[in-house]
Write a protein that holds these residues in place. Structure first.
Motif, PDB file in Angstrom:
ATOM      1  N   GLU A 187       9.725   3.978 -29.618  1.00  0.00           N
ATOM      2  CA  GLU A 187       9.914   5.395 -29.910  1.00  0.00           C
ATOM      3  C   GLU A 187      10.635   6.102 -28.770  1.00  0.00           C
ATOM      4  OE1 GLU A 187       6.065   6.917 -30.890  1.00  0.00           O
ATOM      5  OE2 GLU A 187       6.124   6.127 -32.951  1.00  0.00           O
ATOM      6  N   ALA A 188      10.279   5.773 -27.522  1.00  0.00           N
ATOM      7  CA  ALA A 188      10.927   6.411 -26.372  1.00  0.00           C
ATOM      8  C   ALA A 188      12.404   6.035 -26.297  1.00  0.00           C
ATOM      9  CB  ALA A 188      10.213   6.019 -25.081  1.00  0.00           C
ATOM     10  N   LEU A 189      12.700   4.744 -26.410  1.00  0.00           N
ATOM     11  CA  LEU A 189      14.085   4.291 -26.322  1.00  0.00           C
ATOM     12  C   LEU A 189      14.879   4.666 -27.575  1.00  0.00           C
ATOM     13  CD1 LEU A 189      13.551   0.759 -24.742  1.00  0.00           C
ATOM     14  CD2 LEU A 189      14.319   2.836 -23.604  1.00  0.00           C
ATOM     15  N   GLN A 192      16.052   8.223 -27.340  1.00  0.00           N
ATOM     16  CA  GLN A 192      17.191   8.290 -26.419  1.00  0.00           C
ATOM     17  C   GLN A 192      18.459   7.799 -27.105  1.00  0.00           C
ATOM     18  OE1 GLN A 192      16.319   6.134 -22.827  1.00  0.00           O
ATOM     19  NE2 GLN A 192      14.571   7.398 -22.285  1.00  0.00           N
ATOM     20  N   ARG A 193      18.321   6.702 -27.867  1.00  0.00           N
ATOM     21  CA  ARG A 193      19.491   6.119 -28.543  1.00  0.00           C
ATOM     22  C   ARG A 193      20.042   7.074 -29.601  1.00  0.00           C
ATOM     23  NH1 ARG A 193      23.462   4.896 -29.052  1.00  0.00           N
ATOM     24  NH2 ARG A 193      24.566   2.964 -29.536  1.00  0.00           N
ATOM     25  N   ILE A 194      19.170   7.762 -30.320  1.00  0.00           N
ATOM     26  CA  ILE A 194      19.616   8.718 -31.336  1.00  0.00           C
ATOM     27  C   ILE A 194      20.312   9.907 -30.676  1.00  0.00           C
ATOM     28  CG2 ILE A 194      18.807  10.383 -33.050  1.00  0.00           C
ATOM     29  CD1 ILE A 194      16.672   8.287 -33.845  1.00  0.00           C
ATOM     30  N   ALA A 303      17.354  13.818 -38.387  1.00  0.00           N
ATOM     31  CA  ALA A 303      15.978  13.575 -38.851  1.00  0.00           C
ATOM     32  C   ALA A 303      15.125  13.062 -37.693  1.00  0.00           C
ATOM     33  CB  ALA A 303      15.971  12.570 -39.994  1.00  0.00           C
ATOM     34  N   SER A 304      13.826  13.275 -37.802  1.00  0.00           N
ATOM     35  CA  SER A 304      12.924  12.777 -36.763  1.00  0.00           C
ATOM     36  C   SER A 304      12.783  11.264 -36.895  1.00  0.00           C
ATOM     37  CB  SER A 304      11.557  13.443 -36.875  1.00  0.00           C
ATOM     38  OG  SER A 304      10.873  12.973 -38.033  1.00  0.00           O
ATOM     39  N   LEU A 305      12.440  10.619 -35.780  1.00  0.00           N
ATOM     40  CA  LEU A 305      12.263   9.169 -35.808  1.00  0.00           C
ATOM     41  C   LEU A 305      11.109   8.789 -36.728  1.00  0.00           C
ATOM     42  CD1 LEU A 305      13.253   6.479 -34.744  1.00  0.00           C
ATOM     43  CD2 LEU A 305      11.739   6.738 -32.778  1.00  0.00           C
ATOM     44  N   THR A 306      10.075   9.619 -36.784  1.00  0.00           N
ATOM     45  CA  THR A 306       8.939   9.356 -37.672  1.00  0.00           C
ATOM     46  C   THR A 306       9.383   9.333 -39.134  1.00  0.00           C
ATOM     47  OG1 THR A 306       7.404  10.416 -36.125  1.00  0.00           O
ATOM     48  CG2 THR A 306       6.667  10.171 -38.402  1.00  0.00           C
ATOM     49  N   THR A 307      10.210  10.302 -39.507  1.00  0.00           N
ATOM     50  CA  THR A 307      10.740  10.362 -40.877  1.00  0.00           C
ATOM     51  C   THR A 307      11.604   9.148 -41.183  1.00  0.00           C
ATOM     52  OG1 THR A 307      10.715  12.775 -40.861  1.00  0.00           O
ATOM     53  CG2 THR A 307      12.162  11.702 -42.466  1.00  0.00           C
ATOM     54  N   LEU A 308      12.430   8.763 -40.230  1.00  0.00           N
ATOM     55  CA  LEU A 308      13.313   7.612 -40.427  1.00  0.00           C
ATOM     56  C   LEU A 308      12.520   6.323 -40.599  1.00  0.00           C
ATOM     57  CD1 LEU A 308      16.006   8.499 -37.743  1.00  0.00           C
ATOM     58  CD2 LEU A 308      16.290   8.609 -40.232  1.00  0.00           C
TER      59      LEU A 308
END
Length: 324
Positions: A187-189, A192-194, A303-308
């Motif tokens: 999630e942290a990386l 950053q990547r997004i 979009a949020s990472l959680t949604t993705l």
């Protein structure tokens, strides 16, 4: 690919300062070295493939070399000799020794004496040197060498601190079984990547992987076999995705890969490459037959990472049901 290092030994520390190192403390240590030795110049010098950089220079008007200067790696300087041999070097009268005839410190700047010791990273590779130089001939006894060794221990303890902190940070974001990022690390990386993709207007894809009938494998072959399969999946992911991609194990038998898309067909190609990787590797192991369901989506960067992750998980479940 997913390993984060606190400090790159191939990078000059002054180019990328680290909060864990007190350069002020290092400055005081170098100043003390020069004062105790009654020397006109003292240094901490870092070595990288790009050359020798003066990281810390004693603060004296008699010192011609300021912090930050870089000497090319092939130059015939005293510090190079120490890095090459990994041992201390004491030259009381350099001008009478022909091996220093091309040494710019001697013949351009007028130095006569040099005493230096190697400074090492915790893994034993050379960081550089800790040294004093004098314009006149010197006659240091063994107690001076002992003293400079004691002072350089202060510097190496800070390098050890960086290494230890790096190991602790890596443990916090790494899944110990698969060897790739855990959920926290992914999630942290991934965030950053997004963010980087948003800045560069790049396209990303997200693959969500789940081992089919993993409980059946555990129940029929034992948990050790299940653990071996998790390790195996981690290895396949590391071997299949690219350096710019971020992979992780979310828990259980669920894995994810956030991948860079360079063409319209990339997502399908990467998904196929993963499936082929699992199939070919399975034939070369003693693992039981297994299959992996993969859901792949193109990432909406706002979009949020959680949604993705939720969308990719749903896509994976659709594929799993089709195969059931």
């Amino acid at each position: 690919m997913n390993k984060k290092t606190i400090f790159d030994p191939k990078t000059f520390l002054l180019d990328k300062p680290n909060d864990l190192i007190s350069l002020d403390k290092w400055q005081k240590t170098v100043n003390l070295l020069a004062k105790v030795f009654h020397a006109p110049a003292g240094f901490l010098v870092q070595f990288t493939p790009d050359g020798f950089q003066v990281t810390i220079s004693s603060q004296q008007s008699s010192n011609p070399y300021p912090a930050g200067i870089v000497i090319e790696p092939e130059a015939n300087i005293f510090c190079r000799k120490i890095v090459e041999t990994g041992t201390a070097l004491y030259v009381p009268n350099a001008p009478i020794d022909p091996c220093w005839d091309t040494n710019p410190e001697v013949h351009n700047d007028g130095f006569t004496s040099y005493l230096g010791v190697p400074v090492f990273w915790p893994d034993g590779t050379p960081f550089g040197t800790f040294c004093v130089m004098d314009y006149k001939q010197t006659e240091y006894d063994s107690s001076y060498l002992e003293l400079i060794e004691q002072l350089k221990d202060i510097l190496e303890s800070d390098l050890a601190l960086i290494d230890l902190y790096g190991q602790m940070q890596q443990m916090a974001i790494t899944d110990p079984l698969s060897g790739i990022n855990n959920r926290r690390g992914f999630e942290a990386l991934g965030k950053q990547r997004i963010t980087l993709a948003q800045r560069n207007k790049a396209k990303l894809g997200l693959c969500y992987l789940d081992v089919d009938n993993f409980k059946h494998i555990n129940d029929n072959y034992g948990h050790k076999m299940g653990d071996d399969l998790i390790k195996h999946i981690g290895l396949i992911l590391m071997a299949t995705v690219r350096q710019s991609d971020v992979i992780g194990r979310l828990g259980g038998d669920e894995f994810v890969a956030l991948v860079l898309l360079e063409s319209q067909d990339d997502l399908a190609i990467i998904k196929q490459r993963l499936q082929l990787g699992f199939a070919s590797a399975m034939n070369a192991t003693s693992l039981p037959d297994y299959s992996v369901s993969i859901g792949a989506i193109e990432v909406e960067l706002d979009a949020s990472l959680t949604t993705l992750l939720d969308e990719a998980d749903k896509e994976m479940l659709k594929n799993k049901k089709r195969l059931a």
